[in-house]
Scaffold this motif. Structure first.
Motif: not given
Length: 474
Positions: A429-450
């Motif tokens: 669901q987060v990845l679905d939003l990345l075409n709209q959102v440019q946030s280093t914070r969100v990307q870093a959180m996804l990297a940690d989750t991965s």
């Protein structure tokens, strides 16, 4: 610097400011008065509050507010009131309710209009009648030559290049700053906040630095009227915080720290407790993200001391949550829970007229998100996940950046709580939003989750998420 004398007592001050000669016009809102009918202002205000509760809004409506609307003082309601009025009178537009279009309202309480182009502020260069080519979309007769609209067309990715800048020409110190310049600074703050809410900080930070430099140049030039200078101080400080937040959210922590410190200094020079509380609030948030929980706790406490002069329970609630985050980072569960209890108590008192404009983001969803972060810091992952789920469920989907952030928090908490498949589902669901959102914070959180999910790659759901996320990160 601005003169210290009161311009009302010094006719020369008003003579220097052409805005002072402009008559203040206010037209009664007869349409709204007709909708009230035979009810008294107090009875109608009670009906507004009941309608707000029906749709989950909280508004501090009273007879005085109704009077301000009807006499034309409030030309356009904020978003919360708009939603309530539309609920009360289905099918009616703002114009039907007697209000002005939001984009034409330039007072401090005005909000930016979703979907409209950003403001570009241009120092006066002697071309008062110059307009953009598409004047039907951009013309605004209430503003002077210092305020123009400009935008770049394209998809949501265009937000990364949208112009928020002020022109390169310096502000001439001989020309006193007036209402139009101050309105332009305030509008730049609103545009930055709106675009950040919708799309994230990464594409905005570099563009937002120029408006900040020009705002401080305007401060140096000075304003003829004391009230104008005070507004300019607040506007420049709020702009420094907004630019600081863009740096903060895009991972430029030291630059954010500098901008927040600049805002705090401006607040103290101006004697503005609301601005001071805002600066400390963001400094606390930054300190937490930098791994300095004690500094986060102390900054929040300093903000609470300033906020007591603002009389906004919601502001005190947010600062108590920032303090709770600091205590959680220190591992002090008892102090964290005490701060959370204060936050809930203040939040329950509801919204009021004293709430700062920048706090429109602080709704139930944000309250839940900040609690999730506290429990996560204390290592209580399942409890954190419950709050993060509530945050994601309650968040208005219109604000993609916050929705992505809340879901990213939920995915991380689920992964740590031992629910890898559920975490992967939310990660999608987060990845679905990345075409709209440019946030280093969100990307870093996804990297940690991965990284947390990597040992569970045998699960088809997890493997699918990890593969998709790796592709998106390239």
């Amino acid at each position: 610097m601005a003169p210290s004398s009161d311009p009302q007592a010094d006719p020369r001050a008003n003579a220097e400011d052409p805005q002072a000669r402009r008559p203040l016009t206010r037209e009664p809102n007869t349409s709204f008065r007709q909708l009230r009918g035979a009810r008294s202002p107090g009875e109608f205000a009670a009906a507004v509050r009941r309608a707000a509760r029906e749709i989950g809004e909280q508004v501090a409506c009273d007879a005085r507010y109704i009077g301000r609307v009807e006499n034309g003082e409030i030309r356009c309601p904020n978003y919360a009131y708009e939603r309530v009025f539309r609920h009360m009178f289905p099918g009616l537009t703002l114009a039907d309710l007697g209000f002005s279009a939001r984009e034409t309202v330039r007072g401090r309480g005005a909000r930016a209009v979703p979907g409209t182009p950003p403001i570009r502020l241009v120092p006066w260069q002697g071309h008062p009648h110059h307009q953009p080519s598409d004047h039907q979309n951009f013309q605004n007769h209430e503003e002077s030559d210092v305020l123009r609209r400009a935008f770049m067309t394209g998809s949501t990715a265009a937000v990364a290049t949208v112009s928020l800048g002020l022109g390169p020409a310096p502000v001439h110190p001989a020309r006193r700053v007036g209402e139009a310049e101050v309105n332009a600074v305030e509008e730049a703050v609103r545009r930055i906040r709106l675009l950040d809410d919708r799309h994230g900080a990464d594409g905005l930070y570099q563009r937002a630095a120029q408006p900040l430099r020009t705002a401080y140049a305007l401060l140096e030039a000075g304003a003829a009227r004391r009230s104008t200078h005070e507004r300019l101080h607040t506007g420049a400080g709020e702009l420094a915080i907004s630019v600081g937040w863009l740096a903060h959210d895009s991972g430029r922590f030291e630059e954010a720290r500098s901008h927040y410190a600049e805002a705090l200094a401006t607040a103290r020079l101006a004697g503005d407790p609301g601005l001071e509380a805002h600066a400390f609030c963001n400094m606390s948030f930054l300190a937490r993200d930098m791994g300095r929980p004690r500094e986060a706790m102390r900054a929040a406490q300093a903000g609470e001391r300033a906020a007591r002069l603002v009389a906004s329970p919601r502001l005190l609630s947010l600062l108590a949550l920032r303090e709770a985050g600091g205590w959680a980072g220190l591992g002090d569960r008892s102090a964290c829970e005490e701060s959370l209890a204060r936050a809930h108590s203040q939040f329950a008192r509801g919204a009021c007229e004293a709430d700062p404009e920048w706090m429109t983001f602080f709704v139930e969803a944000e309250l839940e998100m900040l609690q999730a972060q506290c429990w996560s810091a204390l290592g209580e992952w399942s409890r954190a996940a419950r709050h993060a789920h509530r945050a994601a469920t309650a968040q208005d989907p219109h604000f993609a950046r916050n929705l992505a952030l809340y879901r990213a928090e939920l995915a991380d908490d689920l992964a740590r709580a031992g629910a890898p498949a559920e975490s992967a589902a939310v990660g999608h669901q987060v990845l679905d939003l990345l075409n709209q959102v440019q946030s280093t914070r969100v990307q870093a959180m996804l990297a940690d989750t991965s990284r947390l999910l990597a040992p569970h790659r045998a699960s088809p759901e997890v493997a699918c998420f990890l593969e998709r996320r790796a592709t998106a990160a390239v």
